[in-house]
Scaffold this motif. Sequence first.
Motif, PDB file in Angstrom:
ATOM      1  N   ASN A 107      -7.712   7.049  -3.658  1.00  0.00           N
ATOM      2  CA  ASN A 107      -7.824   6.685  -2.256  1.00  0.00           C
ATOM      3  C   ASN A 107      -9.238   6.352  -2.269  1.00  0.00           C
ATOM      4  O   ASN A 107      -8.849   5.522  -0.614  1.00  0.00           O
ATOM      5  CB  ASN A 107      -6.210   7.590  -2.164  1.00  0.00           C
ATOM      6  CG  ASN A 107      -5.271   7.193  -2.879  1.00  0.00           C
ATOM      7  OD1 ASN A 107      -5.987   6.581  -3.851  1.00  0.00           O
ATOM      8  ND2 ASN A 107      -4.497   8.579  -3.052  1.00  0.00           N
ATOM      9  N   GLU A 117       2.261   0.817  -3.775  1.00  0.00           N
ATOM     10  CA  GLU A 117       1.162   0.567  -5.592  1.00  0.00           C
ATOM     11  C   GLU A 117      -0.364   1.389  -4.365  1.00  0.00           C
ATOM     12  O   GLU A 117      -0.967   1.348  -5.699  1.00  0.00           O
ATOM     13  CB  GLU A 117       1.219  -0.852  -5.168  1.00  0.00           C
ATOM     14  CG  GLU A 117       2.878  -1.496  -5.518  1.00  0.00           C
ATOM     15  CD  GLU A 117       2.144  -2.625  -5.458  1.00  0.00           C
ATOM     16  OE1 GLU A 117       2.022  -3.211  -6.882  1.00  0.00           O
ATOM     17  OE2 GLU A 117       2.661  -3.364  -4.588  1.00  0.00           O
ATOM     18  N   ARG A 118      -0.700   1.552  -3.878  1.00  0.00           N
ATOM     19  CA  ARG A 118      -2.250   2.383  -3.080  1.00  0.00           C
ATOM     20  C   ARG A 118      -2.393   3.028  -4.163  1.00  0.00           C
ATOM     21  O   ARG A 118      -3.070   2.629  -4.861  1.00  0.00           O
ATOM     22  CB  ARG A 118      -2.103   2.991  -2.338  1.00  0.00           C
ATOM     23  CG  ARG A 118      -3.193   3.659  -1.713  1.00  0.00           C
ATOM     24  CD  ARG A 118      -3.163   3.737  -0.086  1.00  0.00           C
ATOM     25  NE  ARG A 118      -4.572   4.808   0.265  1.00  0.00           N
ATOM     26  CZ  ARG A 118      -4.094   5.969   0.107  1.00  0.00           C
ATOM     27  NH1 ARG A 118      -3.704   6.305   0.262  1.00  0.00           N
ATOM     28  NH2 ARG A 118      -5.696   6.514   0.489  1.00  0.00           N
ATOM     29  N   THR A 119      -1.297   4.488  -4.467  1.00  0.00           N
ATOM     30  CA  THR A 119      -2.634   5.444  -5.202  1.00  0.00           C
ATOM     31  C   THR A 119      -2.099   5.109  -6.852  1.00  0.00           C
ATOM     32  O   THR A 119      -3.680   5.255  -7.774  1.00  0.00           O
ATOM     33  CB  THR A 119      -1.031   6.421  -5.542  1.00  0.00           C
ATOM     34  OG1 THR A 119      -1.344   6.881  -3.989  1.00  0.00           O
ATOM     35  CG2 THR A 119      -2.152   7.848  -6.480  1.00  0.00           C
ATOM     36  N   LEU A 170       0.593  -1.024  -0.008  1.00  0.00           N
ATOM     37  CA  LEU A 170      -0.332  -0.025   0.097  1.00  0.00           C
ATOM     38  C   LEU A 170       1.109   1.580  -0.061  1.00  0.00           C
ATOM     39  O   LEU A 170       0.772   2.112  -0.936  1.00  0.00           O
ATOM     40  CB  LEU A 170      -0.847  -0.097   1.197  1.00  0.00           C
ATOM     41  CG  LEU A 170      -2.049  -1.258   1.334  1.00  0.00           C
ATOM     42  CD1 LEU A 170      -2.753  -0.882   2.610  1.00  0.00           C
ATOM     43  CD2 LEU A 170      -3.209  -1.361   0.188  1.00  0.00           C
ATOM     44  N   LYS A 171       1.917   1.172   0.033  1.00  0.00           N
ATOM     45  CA  LYS A 171       2.942   2.173   0.813  1.00  0.00           C
ATOM     46  C   LYS A 171       3.657   2.492  -0.617  1.00  0.00           C
ATOM     47  O   LYS A 171       3.536   3.437  -0.983  1.00  0.00           O
ATOM     48  CB  LYS A 171       4.072   1.702   1.634  1.00  0.00           C
ATOM     49  CG  LYS A 171       3.407   1.864   2.993  1.00  0.00           C
ATOM     50  CD  LYS A 171       4.583   1.536   3.870  1.00  0.00           C
ATOM     51  CE  LYS A 171       4.731   1.458   5.469  1.00  0.00           C
ATOM     52  NZ  LYS A 171       5.557   1.023   6.245  1.00  0.00           N
ATOM     53  N   TYR A 188      -2.947   1.808  -8.422  1.00  0.00           N
ATOM     54  CA  TYR A 188      -3.601   1.598  -8.822  1.00  0.00           C
ATOM     55  C   TYR A 188      -4.868   1.487  -8.540  1.00  0.00           C
ATOM     56  O   TYR A 188      -5.241   1.327  -9.910  1.00  0.00           O
ATOM     57  CB  TYR A 188      -3.697  -0.384  -7.124  1.00  0.00           C
ATOM     58  CG  TYR A 188      -4.732  -0.986  -7.270  1.00  0.00           C
ATOM     59  CD1 TYR A 188      -4.259  -2.271  -8.614  1.00  0.00           C
ATOM     60  CD2 TYR A 188      -5.646  -1.116  -7.005  1.00  0.00           C
ATOM     61  CE1 TYR A 188      -5.294  -2.901  -8.811  1.00  0.00           C
ATOM     62  CE2 TYR A 188      -6.522  -1.841  -7.322  1.00  0.00           C
ATOM     63  CZ  TYR A 188      -7.219  -2.768  -8.197  1.00  0.00           C
ATOM     64  OH  TYR A 188      -7.546  -4.047  -8.486  1.00  0.00           O
ATOM     65  N   LEU A 198     -10.638   3.472  -2.944  1.00  0.00           N
ATOM     66  CA  LEU A 198      -9.623   2.203  -2.487  1.00  0.00           C
ATOM     67  C   LEU A 198      -9.534   1.884  -0.642  1.00  0.00           C
ATOM     68  O   LEU A 198      -9.997   0.000  -0.986  1.00  0.00           O
ATOM     69  CB  LEU A 198      -8.474   2.397  -2.865  1.00  0.00           C
ATOM     70  CG  LEU A 198      -7.765   1.138  -2.844  1.00  0.00           C
ATOM     71  CD1 LEU A 198      -8.126   0.048  -3.737  1.00  0.00           C
ATOM     72  CD2 LEU A 198      -6.155   1.248  -3.454  1.00  0.00           C
ATOM     73  N   ASP A 199      -9.536   2.465   0.398  1.00  0.00           N
ATOM     74  CA  ASP A 199      -9.525   1.927   1.933  1.00  0.00           C
ATOM     75  C   ASP A 199     -10.929   1.216   1.886  1.00  0.00           C
ATOM     76  O   ASP A 199     -10.850   0.771   2.470  1.00  0.00           O
ATOM     77  CB  ASP A 199      -9.457   3.870   1.814  1.00  0.00           C
ATOM     78  CG  ASP A 199      -8.088   4.454   1.851  1.00  0.00           C
ATOM     79  OD1 ASP A 199      -6.936   3.178   1.350  1.00  0.00           O
ATOM     80  OD2 ASP A 199      -7.852   5.422   1.893  1.00  0.00           O
ATOM     81  N   ILE A 243     -10.549  -2.611   0.917  1.00  0.00           N
ATOM     82  CA  ILE A 243      -9.895  -2.411   1.388  1.00  0.00           C
ATOM     83  C   ILE A 243     -10.349  -2.782   3.138  1.00  0.00           C
ATOM     84  O   ILE A 243     -10.517  -3.721   4.067  1.00  0.00           O
ATOM     85  CB  ILE A 243      -8.343  -1.975   1.527  1.00  0.00           C
ATOM     86  CG1 ILE A 243      -7.825  -1.559   0.429  1.00  0.00           C
ATOM     87  CG2 ILE A 243      -7.386  -2.272   2.625  1.00  0.00           C
ATOM     88  CD1 ILE A 243      -6.767  -1.192   0.598  1.00  0.00           C
TER      89      ILE A 243
END
Length: 783
Positions: A701, A689-691, A686-687, A693, A704-705, A708
């Motif tokens: 974001n 690849e989060r943004t 997540l640190k 993806y 996606l959060d 998750i």
Amino acid sequence: MLEGKAIWRMQIDEELNDDIQLPISNLTKKLLVKRGIRNTEKAKKFLSPNLEDLYDPFLFPDMKKAVSRIEEAIVNGEMILVFGDYDADGVTSTALLVEALREKDAMVDFYIPNRFTEGYGPNENAFRQAYEAGVSLIITVDTGIAAVEEARIAKELGMDLIITDHHEPQEELPEALAIIHPKIPEGYPFGELAGVGVSFKLAQAILGSVPLHLIELAAIGTVADLVTLQDENRVIVYYGLQALTSTNRPGIKMLKEIASIEGDVTEEHIGFAIGPRLNAVGRLQDASLAVELLLEEDIDQAKHIADEIQSLNQQRQQIVAEITQEAMTIIQESNDKEDSVFVVAKEGWNPGVLGIVASRLVNEYNKPAIVLAIDEERGEAKGSARSIEAFNLFENCMELKSLFISFGGHSQAAGMTLTLENVDKLRKELNALAQEKLTEKDFSPILSVDFAVHLSELSLDTIHEIGQLSPFGMGNPKPLFEIKSQLPSEIRQIGSKLNHLKMSFQYEQTNLDVIGFSMGDLYPKISPHSKIAIVGELGINEWNGRKKMQMMLKDLKVQEWQMFDYRGTRHLSKQMSHLDSGKSKVCLHYSDISTNDLWLKEKFLCIQAEEWSSQQKTSNGNVEELLLYDLPPKLEDLTVILKSVKPKFIHVYFKTDEQNYFSQTPTRDHFKTFYGMIMKRGLLDLKKERTAYANKNGWSNEFLDFIIKVFLELQFVKIENGVLYYNPKPTKKDLTDSATYQLKLNQVEVEKTLYYSSYTELKNWFSKQLGISNLKEEVVHGL
């Protein structure tokens, strides 16, 4: 819901029969029936008054005797004095008879007693002065029926006395040469003439024909004295208004000019312009000036007198305004503001205007009012009283007659004098009577509505036809019509101060404009989507040659609860600035009220949802206005509260945090996409690849959060040191097993139902929760 200011009393709708065979609408026929006119002959006489319907003046039993004595005085050159009164009826009576006698070359003068130094009616000093001036015949007009002692003095002095009057006779009648009174002795066919009407009949007898040149004076006094406008009075006023329209009398021409009266003169011009100006003279000084104006033959001199009278009227208006304000201040600052009957007294008040002041207090508070001027030297208080329909002033004051030095009047108005020590006793005992006899509803003004009409029944021709029932007044009130609840096509404030209300109603090709003077304050209290019931007077407005139907609004109601929609506004404080504070106004909030909205606590009792039950017990559950400050977590949370109240107004604000409430909600396909990716890859840093993806899939974001967080709660994934790992052996669960997902579903439902719905959808939802059905209203509207 918006209550009317008055009680609408619908008159019994009597069945229409075919006894009135005239080419007029059923609406007009029904109005005639309500006025006691039930056959063709009476209807013709009412709609087309005729001078031939005036009665023979010699039907007054003493008329022949009176005329004979007057003719004798004229032949012998005797001095005749016309003794009048200081109100509009009195001064027109005086001028009319003086002019008639002058036509017969009589030596005649007139005398009007001073309201302040002599009071009402004949008095010994005035009679003795007349005797010393050589008067041998006194004729009273609009006064004298109670002058028993003065009649004795006249006889003692050797003066003959003819009394013409219309006021209620006392048990003992004066010993006069002749009494011309429509009620005594029995014989005259119409008992409701004004003082000037009796004077007119005497003039008719003296001159030998109907004095049409004097009928304008008779009309002024008849309308100003508020006698019933039926029978002979109707004929007098009908022809008198025509005469006033084309008058050549200098004094009246100047009065019309000062009062800006143009075109056809109506009874309203007399009631609101001519009458008050003539009355103003006697309220402030000797009323002789008003008689002089009516008798004046020189136009320049008439203008000078009229200007003086206008100045006196303006002074009268100023004095009335000042005393009214002082009286209202006394009421508000005393312990008596909750009284059922107001009794206010002060030294220095002008007794001549206290009747007007009392009327204004009644209009303001809808309670009986007695206004007294204190005379410390004499130890007395003198003044006037006005009442409401439910409280008979005369009867109730007569129960306390021992408190008065003098008292007279009728059910709605009275004059009185009492000692200063009895003022408080009068207040206490009158209030005791009122509390015993009156209910809360009795303090509401009453509008007597003729009947309800539908817009389809109205046309210019119909309204013009209704106008043929004029002149309107006592005994023939201007018809009041109700138009049932209907959605206006337009509603707005008008006037330079936005203090008037204008509405428009439409049905097929029929349009009706509605004007409510001094009703502009109602505008913010009416939701744009509310159906309104109205009561008013129908008329025709003509502008630039174009005629339109118009109603002068008297009162309105909104008979269903109202919703005011402030969703999305950024100017709530401005839009709600008209609201007063009150215990029955409640602001419901789920989160804390923001700093910018703390002003709400000045207008509302602000209650946090979780404290609703306990706070409601404190406020007795009385919620007339409910402001919904923000969205509830679940619809059920709001439903429970709505079922406990029955508000007349719901203000919908639903303040939102745009970052939280305007975001997209993931679908099951979004969850499948992410689950497929994590199952295939096994992990997501997540640190790093989060943004990337999220952007690849067109997600934010936060979007996606949320996915998750749901998967973490369902244990489909786990997280260690910022890396998301796939759980290869998850327990089978549904998305709805996640509290976060369930909360989001609730939020979506709340937003969809409460925030993104149309006005109609939201109001229908509220009605359902409140247990209110719109079905009945919709069916009626459909019919």
